[in-house]
Design a protein around this motif. Structure first.
Motif, PDB file in Angstrom:
ATOM      1  N   LEU A   1      13.920  11.222  -1.938  1.00  0.00           N
ATOM      2  CA  LEU A   1      12.761  10.901  -2.763  1.00  0.00           C
ATOM      3  C   LEU A   1      13.145  10.330  -4.115  1.00  0.00           C
ATOM      4  CD1 LEU A   1      10.370  13.861  -1.901  1.00  0.00           C
ATOM      5  CD2 LEU A   1      10.495  11.571  -0.910  1.00  0.00           C
ATOM      6  N   VAL A   2      14.417  10.443  -4.510  1.00  0.00           N
ATOM      7  CA  VAL A   2      14.852   9.799  -5.752  1.00  0.00           C
ATOM      8  C   VAL A   2      14.621   8.298  -5.660  1.00  0.00           C
ATOM      9  CG1 VAL A   2      16.866   9.232  -7.164  1.00  0.00           C
ATOM     10  CG2 VAL A   2      16.486  11.582  -6.433  1.00  0.00           C
ATOM     11  N   ALA A   3      14.885   7.715  -4.493  1.00  0.00           N
ATOM     12  CA  ALA A   3      14.652   6.282  -4.311  1.00  0.00           C
ATOM     13  C   ALA A   3      13.195   5.930  -4.585  1.00  0.00           C
ATOM     14  CB  ALA A   3      15.040   5.865  -2.898  1.00  0.00           C
ATOM     15  N   LYS A   4      12.279   6.756  -4.108  1.00  0.00           N
ATOM     16  CA  LYS A   4      10.858   6.488  -4.291  1.00  0.00           C
ATOM     17  C   LYS A   4      10.426   6.760  -5.729  1.00  0.00           C
ATOM     18  CE  LYS A   4       9.794   7.135   0.570  1.00  0.00           C
ATOM     19  NZ  LYS A   4       8.874   7.664   1.589  1.00  0.00           N
ATOM     20  N   GLU A   5      10.969   7.810  -6.318  1.00  0.00           N
ATOM     21  CA  GLU A   5      10.638   8.091  -7.719  1.00  0.00           C
ATOM     22  C   GLU A   5      11.130   6.970  -8.633  1.00  0.00           C
ATOM     23  OE1 GLU A   5      10.659  12.988  -7.590  1.00  0.00           O
ATOM     24  OE2 GLU A   5      12.390  11.905  -8.375  1.00  0.00           O
ATOM     25  N   TYR A   6      12.335   6.470  -8.375  1.00  0.00           N
ATOM     26  CA  TYR A   6      12.876   5.390  -9.204  1.00  0.00           C
ATOM     27  C   TYR A   6      11.966   4.165  -9.154  1.00  0.00           C
ATOM     28  CZ  TYR A   6      15.716   1.546 -10.870  1.00  0.00           C
ATOM     29  OH  TYR A   6      16.144   0.447 -11.559  1.00  0.00           O
TER      30      TYR A   6
ATOM     31  N   MET B   1       6.481  -0.949  -3.388  1.00  0.00           N
ATOM     32  CA  MET B   1       5.367  -0.142  -3.870  1.00  0.00           C
ATOM     33  C   MET B   1       4.185  -0.172  -2.905  1.00  0.00           C
ATOM     34  SD  MET B   1       6.071   1.506  -6.641  1.00  0.00           S
ATOM     35  CE  MET B   1       4.498   1.822  -7.464  1.00  0.00           C
ATOM     36  N   LYS B   2       3.951  -1.304  -2.274  1.00  0.00           N
ATOM     37  CA  LYS B   2       2.860  -1.384  -1.301  1.00  0.00           C
ATOM     38  C   LYS B   2       3.085  -0.393  -0.166  1.00  0.00           C
ATOM     39  CE  LYS B   2       0.456  -4.632   1.745  1.00  0.00           C
ATOM     40  NZ  LYS B   2       0.392  -6.050   2.238  1.00  0.00           N
ATOM     41  N   GLY B   3       4.310  -0.351   0.346  1.00  0.00           N
ATOM     42  CA  GLY B   3       4.620   0.599   1.412  1.00  0.00           C
ATOM     43  C   GLY B   3       4.552   2.042   0.946  1.00  0.00           C
ATOM     44  N   MET B   4       5.013   2.307  -0.277  1.00  0.00           N
ATOM     45  CA  MET B   4       4.987   3.676  -0.797  1.00  0.00           C
ATOM     46  C   MET B   4       3.566   4.179  -0.984  1.00  0.00           C
ATOM     47  SD  MET B   4       8.159   3.520  -3.517  1.00  0.00           S
ATOM     48  CE  MET B   4       7.433   4.820  -4.514  1.00  0.00           C
ATOM     49  N   ARG B   5       2.675   3.291  -1.431  1.00  0.00           N
ATOM     50  CA  ARG B   5       1.274   3.702  -1.619  1.00  0.00           C
ATOM     51  C   ARG B   5       0.596   3.958  -0.277  1.00  0.00           C
ATOM     52  NH1 ARG B   5       1.403  -0.314  -6.128  1.00  0.00           N
ATOM     53  NH2 ARG B   5       1.092   0.895  -8.051  1.00  0.00           N
ATOM     54  N   ALA B   6       0.949   3.171   0.721  1.00  0.00           N
ATOM     55  CA  ALA B   6       0.318   3.343   2.037  1.00  0.00           C
ATOM     56  C   ALA B   6       0.734   4.645   2.696  1.00  0.00           C
ATOM     57  CB  ALA B   6       0.677   2.151   2.932  1.00  0.00           C
ATOM     58  N   ARG B   7       1.986   5.083   2.439  1.00  0.00           N
ATOM     59  CA  ARG B   7       2.479   6.314   3.058  1.00  0.00           C
ATOM     60  C   ARG B   7       3.021   7.236   1.970  1.00  0.00           C
ATOM     61  NH1 ARG B   7       5.096   5.665   9.046  1.00  0.00           N
ATOM     62  NH2 ARG B   7       3.222   4.846  10.044  1.00  0.00           N
ATOM     63  N   ASP B   8       2.106   7.708   1.136  1.00  0.00           N
ATOM     64  CA  ASP B   8       2.507   8.625   0.073  1.00  0.00           C
ATOM     65  C   ASP B   8       2.520  10.053   0.604  1.00  0.00           C
ATOM     66  OD1 ASP B   8      -0.159   9.337   0.269  1.00  0.00           O
ATOM     67  OD2 ASP B   8      -0.672   8.807  -1.793  1.00  0.00           O
ATOM     68  N   VAL B   9       2.701  11.015  -0.286  1.00  0.00           N
ATOM     69  CA  VAL B   9       2.842  12.396   0.148  1.00  0.00           C
ATOM     70  C   VAL B   9       1.543  12.932   0.763  1.00  0.00           C
ATOM     71  CG1 VAL B   9       2.195  13.487  -2.064  1.00  0.00           C
ATOM     72  CG2 VAL B   9       3.834  14.618  -0.532  1.00  0.00           C
ATOM     73  N   HIS B  10       0.402  12.387   0.345  1.00  0.00           N
ATOM     74  CA  HIS B  10      -0.871  12.849   0.906  1.00  0.00           C
ATOM     75  C   HIS B  10      -1.055  12.312   2.331  1.00  0.00           C
ATOM     76  CE1 HIS B  10      -1.661  14.368  -3.067  1.00  0.00           C
ATOM     77  NE2 HIS B  10      -1.472  13.165  -3.573  1.00  0.00           N
ATOM     78  N   TRP B  11      -0.608  11.074   2.575  1.00  0.00           N
ATOM     79  CA  TRP B  11      -0.604  10.554   3.947  1.00  0.00           C
ATOM     80  C   TRP B  11       0.260  11.436   4.830  1.00  0.00           C
ATOM     81  CZ3 TRP B  11       3.701   9.372   6.758  1.00  0.00           C
ATOM     82  CH2 TRP B  11       3.488   8.815   8.023  1.00  0.00           C
ATOM     83  N   TRP B  12       1.428  11.828   4.330  1.00  0.00           N
ATOM     84  CA  TRP B  12       2.364  12.655   5.094  1.00  0.00           C
ATOM     85  C   TRP B  12       1.703  13.954   5.538  1.00  0.00           C
ATOM     86  CZ3 TRP B  12       4.566  17.371   3.208  1.00  0.00           C
ATOM     87  CH2 TRP B  12       5.615  17.886   3.977  1.00  0.00           C
ATOM     88  N   ARG B  13       1.061  14.633   4.606  1.00  0.00           N
ATOM     89  CA  ARG B  13       0.391  15.903   4.937  1.00  0.00           C
ATOM     90  C   ARG B  13      -0.714  15.682   5.959  1.00  0.00           C
ATOM     91  NH1 ARG B  13      -2.380  16.465   0.519  1.00  0.00           N
ATOM     92  NH2 ARG B  13      -4.277  15.711   1.518  1.00  0.00           N
ATOM     93  N   ARG B  14      -1.552  14.685   5.708  1.00  0.00           N
ATOM     94  CA  ARG B  14      -2.676  14.442   6.615  1.00  0.00           C
ATOM     95  C   ARG B  14      -2.197  14.084   8.018  1.00  0.00           C
ATOM     96  NH1 ARG B  14      -4.743  11.633   1.959  1.00  0.00           N
ATOM     97  NH2 ARG B  14      -4.018   9.672   2.890  1.00  0.00           N
TER      98      ARG B  14
END
Length: 453
Positions: free
Chosen positions: A356-361, A422-435
């Motif tokens: 997740l460091v990659a995504k946070e960066y 960023m487009k990909g990260m927004r589409a599959r963020d942590v809330h997508w993961w949970r759902r």
């Protein structure tokens, strides 16, 4: 009415529990959910009970482990056997006779405690390698609730899996779950291939596996972050004075899976070859300590300290230190500001479930003037972020060339790569993961086939 019962090794404590997993699960837990986890402090003797911890938007219940169990279950089987196994370091596995028995015993006790509180309509979600036997032990107690599992680290390949002295037993543990979630498609393939080595196991259609009458679906659910929240935190952080230098940043727990010696060595080679960069670039490496009671971690700490001294001794000047090595935690809000100020994010693990460091960066970057991500092909994040500079961390030449490319990348290309990621990260963020996981678990509960992740 069904509740979500989450089980993890760590229980989020305090009046305002925080952390990535809390952000992901709090919405699903609010209004009656339960989180069960380790109290965090070994005790002399355990009591057969769960201890409540009020103060959160969900119920928190902790279990204890003894000092002996901490040594053999946590530091032992979990972190001296399973952790190196899953990260491709079978050579670092340390197996002792007490390890597997303690691992089973602790999970058997946790199963008894959960069986005492679970209600017929509840859904159970187990997290990470500390609790692989939990569904099996729950089934032995007659608990038939739908149970999902998520492995936050890589799944071992079939040859490594067979290095487990109890690989057949571990396969039975996995088969007892209804849904077995992994970070990447590579992990799914590894899990299916590992099952092919197990007598009596069958590989079915659509990622399903069967063993001794139990059937489990294996699927990829790449975990994300709360992208917008982290971007806001980074934008609000005080600016860091980089003194006109390009900062290459690495943030990793001090672990042999993170490829830190390879990273330091490549940076040292860059300085050897490019004297024009002296005084103009720095590597800021933040590596908080972890599991220091395990011998392999003490060894890598000493190796990094030697390498830092050697590289700085060879290249430093009176007003420039090439490597700034920080061996302690840095607060999250300050870390977000450091990411934003860094010209290059260096995320080069030798093996990683996601990273997740990659995504946070990337989330921390200024969209008008973003930095460049250098990402290991062995991080699960590489499947989602092909626009990063993908490298082989074992190949020093590849690493050096990637750093040169990143440092001289034109603004237009940096913006294009950042926008796509960023487009990909927004589409599959942590809330997508949970759902996604909970929706598939519910389909299992209703007798329907889960959708492909």
């Amino acid at each position: 009415m069904s509740r979500l019962v989450v089980v993890s090794n760590r229980l989020p404590l305090g009046d305002n529990p925080s952390g990535g997993l809390v952000v992901a699960l709090e919405e699903a837990l609010s209004g009656g959910g339960v989180w069960v986890g380790n109290s965090g402090t070994p005790v002399d003797a355990v009591e057969e009970r769960l201890t409540p911890h009020p103060g959160a938007a969900f119920d928190r219940l902790s279990f204890d482990v003894t000092h002996e169990e901490h040594e053999n279950y946590y530091a032992g089987f979990a972190n001296s056997v399973l952790w190196p196994l899953c990260h491709g370091r079978v050579d670092l596995m340390r197996m002792r006779p007490d390890y597997p028995s303690a691992y089973r015993r602790v999970n058997r006790r946790i199963a008894r405690l959960i069986a005492g509180i679970v209600e017929p309509e509840d859904r159970i979600w187990v997290h990470d390698y500390h609790h692989l036997p939990l569904a099996y032990e729950l089934r032995q107690l007659g608990v038939s609730n739908p149970v999902a599992f998520f492995l936050h680290i890589p799944f071992p390949g079939p040859m490594a899996f067979q290095a487990l002295p109890n690989s057949a037993e571990t396969a039975r543990w996995i088969a007892a779950f209804d849904l077995f979630g992994l970070q990447s498609m590579r992990d799914v393939s590894a899990c299916l291939e590992a099952f092919r080595t197990v007598p009596e196991a069958s590989i079915l259609l659509n990622g399903r596996m069967a063993l001794r009458g139990e059937e489990v679906r294996v699927a990829s659910y790449p975990i994300g972050i709360d992208v917008e929240e982290f971007a806001r935190t980074a934008a609000a952080a005080p600016p860091r004075d980089t003194e006109g230098r390009a900062t290459v940043i690495g943030v990793d727990r001090l672990d042999y899976s993170k490829g830190l010696p390879q990273r330091f060595r490549a940076f040292g080679t860059l300085l050897d070859r490019r004297p024009d960069l002296h005084g103009k670039v720095e590597l800021l490496q933040i590596a908080p300590p972890t599991r220091e009671e395990v011998e392999a971690y003490r060894e890598i700490r000493e190796e990094l300290e030697r390498m830092t001294g050697a590289i700085n001794g060879a290249h430093a000047d009176l007003d420039w230190t090439p490597i700034r090595y920080i061996h302690r935690p840095v607060p999250r809000d300050r870390l977000a500001g450091l990411y934003r100020a860094a010209y290059v994010g260096l995320v080069t693990p030798l093996a990683d479930g996601m990273n997740l460091v990659a995504k946070e960066y990337m989330a921390a970057q200024d969209p008008k003037d973003p930095g460049v991500l250098i990402l290991s092909k062995f991080a699960g994040a590489a499947e989602q972020m092909p626009e990063a500079l993908i490298v082989n961390p074992h190949d020093g030449e590849d690493m050096v060339q990637a750093m040169v490319t990143a440092l001289w990348m034109p603004l237009g290309e940096r913006r294009e790569r950042h926008g796509a990621i960023m487009k990909g990260m927004r589409a599959r963020d942590v809330h997508w993961w949970r759902r996604a996981i909970l929706a598939d678990l519910e389909r299992v509960a209703q007798g329907d086939a889960p959708k492909a992740a």
